[in-house]
Design an enzyme around this catalytic site. Sequence first.
Site, mmCIF file in Angstrom:
data_model
loop_
_atom_site.group_PDB
_atom_site.id
_atom_site.type_symbol
_atom_site.label_atom_id
_atom_site.label_comp_id
_atom_site.label_asym_id
_atom_site.label_seq_id
_atom_site.Cartn_x
_atom_site.Cartn_y
_atom_site.Cartn_z
ATOM 1 N N CYS A 132 0.843 -1.196 0.000
ATOM 2 C CA CYS A 132 0.000 0.000 0.000
ATOM 3 C C CYS A 132 0.876 1.243 0.000
ATOM 4 C CB CYS A 132 -0.904 0.026 1.235
ATOM 5 S SG CYS A 132 -2.231 -1.171 1.182
ATOM 6 N N GLN A 133 0.434 2.242 -0.722
ATOM 7 C CA GLN A 133 1.135 3.525 -0.773
ATOM 8 C C GLN A 133 1.090 4.198 0.600
ATOM 9 O OE1 GLN A 133 -0.234 5.846 -4.067
ATOM 10 N NE2 GLN A 133 0.780 7.694 -3.393
#
Length: 139
Positions: free
Chosen positions: A51-52
Amino acid sequence: MTIREKQLELIEEFAFLEDWEQKYEYIIDLGKELKELPEDKKTDDNLIKGCQSKVWIDAHHQDGKLFFEADSDGILPKGIVSLLMSIYSGHSTQEILDSDFEFISKIGLQEFLSPSRANGLMAMTKQIKFYAVAYQLKS
């Protein structure tokens, strides 16, 4: 409600939203409603890789059902994980394993997300399935 019924209800809700700005606002509002995950559950074990933003998902098994808690330090990922929690939390491991994530494409979520956020979404869905497998093996 079954997982499938919740997915169909979500597809209908998104169909009423006219453009992606409204859909974006809806997802953000879902995130604002998500109960904050306690700090002691924001561990590396609960952190979703890929995930960013930082996204944590925790699960516990009770009375034959799997319950999820989640949080994120990003407003959009928090809304997305809230959406997933609303669908999958409170169901049996088998129901979760038998379900699919087709509703994501039906609401157009992947098309709306940047490639890195779409990867994060897929990482979240894999973690939900992983928890279902792990708790099913414990039963």
